[in-house]
Design a protein around this motif. Structure first.
Motif, mmCIF file in Angstrom:
data_model
loop_
_atom_site.group_PDB
_atom_site.id
_atom_site.type_symbol
_atom_site.label_atom_id
_atom_site.label_comp_id
_atom_site.label_asym_id
_atom_site.label_seq_id
_atom_site.Cartn_x
_atom_site.Cartn_y
_atom_site.Cartn_z
ATOM 1 N N GLU A 149 0.855 -1.196 0.000
ATOM 2 C CA GLU A 149 0.000 0.000 0.000
ATOM 3 C C GLU A 149 0.882 1.233 0.000
ATOM 4 N N PHE A 150 0.332 2.321 -0.517
ATOM 5 C CA PHE A 150 1.097 3.568 -0.604
ATOM 6 C C PHE A 150 0.333 4.728 0.026
ATOM 7 N N LEU A 151 -0.626 4.413 0.894
ATOM 8 C CA LEU A 151 -1.471 5.503 1.416
ATOM 9 C C LEU A 151 -0.701 6.400 2.376
ATOM 10 N N GLU A 153 -0.979 9.068 5.614
ATOM 11 C CA GLU A 153 -1.848 9.494 6.705
ATOM 12 C C GLU A 153 -2.354 10.892 6.382
ATOM 13 N N LYS A 205 7.800 -1.171 -2.553
ATOM 14 C CA LYS A 205 7.320 -0.361 -1.432
ATOM 15 C C LYS A 205 8.458 0.283 -0.663
ATOM 16 N N ASN A 209 9.392 4.472 -0.424
ATOM 17 C CA ASN A 209 9.573 5.259 0.795
ATOM 18 C C ASN A 209 11.006 5.766 0.926
ATOM 19 N N PHE A 250 7.533 16.750 -2.282
ATOM 20 C CA PHE A 250 8.557 16.230 -1.357
ATOM 21 C C PHE A 250 9.868 17.004 -1.433
ATOM 22 N N ALA A 252 9.835 20.017 0.260
ATOM 23 C CA ALA A 252 9.583 21.035 1.286
ATOM 24 C C ALA A 252 10.649 20.882 2.366
ATOM 25 N N CYS A 261 6.396 5.513 9.320
ATOM 26 C CA CYS A 261 6.789 4.816 8.089
ATOM 27 C C CYS A 261 8.184 5.178 7.598
ATOM 28 N N PHE A 322 3.261 14.298 13.556
ATOM 29 C CA PHE A 322 4.414 14.270 12.635
ATOM 30 C C PHE A 322 4.096 14.980 11.318
ATOM 31 N N LYS A 323 2.798 15.180 11.062
ATOM 32 C CA LYS A 323 2.384 15.928 9.886
ATOM 33 C C LYS A 323 0.975 16.448 10.148
HETATM 34 C C1 UGA Z 1 4.486 7.637 3.784
HETATM 35 C C2 UGA Z 1 4.444 7.565 2.257
HETATM 36 O O1 UGA Z 1 4.316 8.885 1.721
HETATM 37 C C3 UGA Z 1 3.260 6.704 1.799
HETATM 38 O O2 UGA Z 1 3.261 6.586 0.384
HETATM 39 C C4 UGA Z 1 3.383 5.318 2.425
HETATM 40 O O3 UGA Z 1 2.301 4.482 2.083
HETATM 41 C C5 UGA Z 1 3.401 5.464 3.937
HETATM 42 O O4 UGA Z 1 4.519 6.304 4.314
HETATM 43 C C6 UGA Z 1 3.562 4.093 4.523
HETATM 44 O O5 UGA Z 1 4.612 3.466 4.309
HETATM 45 O O6 UGA Z 1 2.614 3.575 5.099
HETATM 46 P P1 UGA Z 1 3.160 9.082 5.608
HETATM 47 O O7 UGA Z 1 4.095 8.481 6.609
HETATM 48 O O8 UGA Z 1 1.703 9.128 5.893
HETATM 49 O O9 UGA Z 1 3.312 8.307 4.203
HETATM 50 O O10 UGA Z 1 3.610 10.581 5.403
HETATM 51 P P2 UGA Z 1 4.279 11.456 4.263
HETATM 52 O O11 UGA Z 1 3.257 12.296 3.627
HETATM 53 O O12 UGA Z 1 5.153 10.630 3.395
HETATM 54 O O13 UGA Z 1 5.192 12.411 5.146
HETATM 55 C C7 UGA Z 1 6.255 11.850 5.902
HETATM 56 C C8 UGA Z 1 7.022 12.935 6.607
HETATM 57 O O14 UGA Z 1 7.780 13.705 5.685
HETATM 58 C C9 UGA Z 1 6.179 13.936 7.397
HETATM 59 O O15 UGA Z 1 6.793 14.144 8.646
HETATM 60 C C10 UGA Z 1 6.232 15.180 6.548
HETATM 61 O O16 UGA Z 1 6.100 16.356 7.304
HETATM 62 C C11 UGA Z 1 7.631 15.077 5.957
HETATM 63 N N1 UGA Z 1 7.805 15.810 4.681
HETATM 64 C C12 UGA Z 1 7.056 15.474 3.594
HETATM 65 C C13 UGA Z 1 8.775 16.805 4.591
HETATM 66 O O17 UGA Z 1 9.491 17.099 5.578
HETATM 67 N N2 UGA Z 1 8.960 17.448 3.396
HETATM 68 C C14 UGA Z 1 8.225 17.142 2.301
HETATM 69 O O18 UGA Z 1 8.449 17.759 1.244
HETATM 70 C C15 UGA Z 1 7.246 16.138 2.396
#
Ligand code: UGA
Length: 434
Positions: A149-151, A153, A205, A209, A250, A252, A261, A322-323
């Motif tokens: 899965e790639f969802l 949060e 997967k 990540n 990604f 930022a 994750c 975390f986000k």
């Molecule tokens: C991540 C992956 O994006 C999903 O595709 C994957 O399915 C999931 O892990 C998993 O393995 O279950 P997630 O952990 O929900 O999803 O969060 P992300 O949106 O990837 O963000 C991860 C972290 O990176 C957050 O702390 C966010 O603030 C940070 N981030 C994201 C940055 O610091 N800069 C960015 O440009 C983007």
């Protein structure tokens, strides 16, 4: 179709609710009594936009229920395994104990034609081990399919209904056809489905990540150079992101990635690659991890530069999750920074719209506040560390009246720097100038 979902954490609960929404009859199996009764009552055990309503509607339709009794999976045509694979206590490797326990629990109850589909994030080679374990325990021959899965949060419902792609690892035609039938609503929307061999699907997967984590640490490394040269990382990311080979997502820069994750997945990838004898992943991802953790130190050091001594100073931390749009505090950069400053004897006050209960359970010694004005009042420094919309919408003019020392660090580089400066604040980002 009759579906069972084993493991009703984030991934399993969302998958169960969406598959039921799409007309399947779904039973969710979990070992946690409390979670099962909450879910059966339509109560979401975590905050996720839209999840409550999909859960409640699916339960009311009669197509979704949850149980702790593994015998109930015996009618399922497809059994998804969605248990957690957290980081091990003492090593970087993934802890697969929940996966083995799930296999042992379901093996005796699987229907003869059931298709077992792994969806948890695992080191490559795990599916083969799972297959022999289930076959041994059940005395039958199942071929395990991997369907990562790639969802994300905060966007989990949308990502489950309409993912960017569906990846299926199998060499079994019957299994492939069953999954095509299950994913018919997605295939009808022209969502690409890639049918691969099992190890490739497992590796897709962890590679996805790892790439996302690398992209974030890359831009954070450049942000350090931007700080030293007066360049602006946000403008830079816009400029390189317009190259379609690079893309803006990604990129930022800020306090870095956290969550359940990316951090644990890159560490597990390092551990499994080391076992396989591949050094490159170790070298690459160890740096990615170090750069990421270093962003937390950068924020603390910036705070020390601004305040001189942090001891006894009131520091307001905006964000604990975390986000944004999540109440998940696992490996949260915001909370870690808050905790680091607390250890330096600062008086840290943390605000978050959704994650305070989880934050308090993790770091009971920090101060938590639900009233933003109270958090700002008389503070010596504000740290903006999780970019909730509510923080982007803050009124710097009104907040200026609450403090004597108007200092703010935007650890996510998203606030309107000009508006904050015009209101009299001294605002600093990470690699961001204007
Ligand atoms: C991540 C992956 O994006 C999903 O595709 C994957 O399915 C999931 O892990 C998993 O393995 O279950 P997630 O952990 O929900 O999803 O969060 P992300 O949106 O990837 O963000 C991860 C972290 O990176 C957050 O702390 C966010 O603030 C940070 N981030 C994201 C940055 O610091 N800069 C960015 O440009 C983007």
């Amino acid at each position: 179709m009759q579906i069972a979902v084993v493991g009703c954490g984030y991934l399993g609960a969302v998958l169960s609710a969406v598959l039921a929404e799409q007309g399947n009859s779904v039973i969710g199996l979990d070992v946690d009594d409390m979670r099962v009764s909450q879910l059966n009552s339509g109560i979401a055990p975590f905050y996720e936009p839209e999840f409550d309503s999909v859960l409640q509607q699916s339960i009311s339709s009669g197509r979704l229920s949850f149980t702790t009794n593994a015998e109930k999976i015996s009618d399922a045509e497809i059994v998804f395994i969605c248990v957690g694979t957290p980081q091990s206590q003492n090593t970087n490797a993934a802890d697969l104990s929940q996966l083995w326990a799930a296999a042992d629990a379901i093996a005796p109850h699987l229907a003869p034609n059931a298709i077992v589909v792994g969806r948890s994030t695992v080191p490559v080679g795990t599916a083969a081990k799972l297959e022999s374990r289930i076959n041994k325990k059940s005395g039958r021959k199942y071929s395990i399919v991997w369907n990562p899965e790639f969802l994300r949060e905060g966007l989990a419902i949308g990502d489950t209904r309409t993912p960017d792609r569906i990846v299926i690892g199998t060499n079994n035609d019957f299994a492939e056809n069953k999954l095509r039938e299950l994913y018919a609503p997605q295939l009808a929307k022209q969502i690409p489905m890639l049918v691969l061999d099992v190890p490739t699907a497992e590796l897709v997967k962890v590679s996805a990540n790892a790439f996302l984590a690398t992209k974030i640490s890359f831009i954070n490394a450049i942000a350090e150079v931007a700080d030293l040269t007066g360049a602006d990382i946000v403008q830079l990311a816009d400029a390189i992101g317009l190259d379609s080979r690079i893309g803006r997502k990604f990129l930022a820069a800020g306090v870095g990635f956290g969550g359940g994750c990316l951090p644990k997945d890159i560490r597990a990838f390092i551990a499994s690659s080391n076992e396989l004898g591949s050094e490159s992943i170790n070298r690459l991802l160890s740096e990615v991890d170090q750069i990421n953790l270093g962003q937390r130190d950068r924020v603390v050091n910036l705070a020390r530069e601004i305040l001189g001594e942090v001891k006894g100073k009131k520091i307001a931390v905006l964000g604990a999750a975390f986000k944004p749009n999540s109440d998940d505090v696992r490996d949260s950069p915001a909370l870690e920074v808050a905790h680091m400053l607390h250890r330096l004897s600062a008086l840290v006050f943390v605000h978050d719209p959704k994650a305070l209960i989880n934050a308090r359970a993790k770091f009971p010694d920090l101060n938590y506040q639900t009233d933003l004005n109270q958090v700002f009042k008389d503070c010596d420094l504000v740290l903006h560390l999780t970019e909730w919309q509510q923080y982007r919408d803050l009124d710097p003019d009104q907040l200026r009246t609450l403090v004597d020392k108007p200092f703010i660090i935007d650890g996510r580089n998203v606030l309107d720097f000009a508006a904050w400066r015009n209101a009299g604040w001294q605002i600093t980002g990470l690699g961001k100038r204007d």
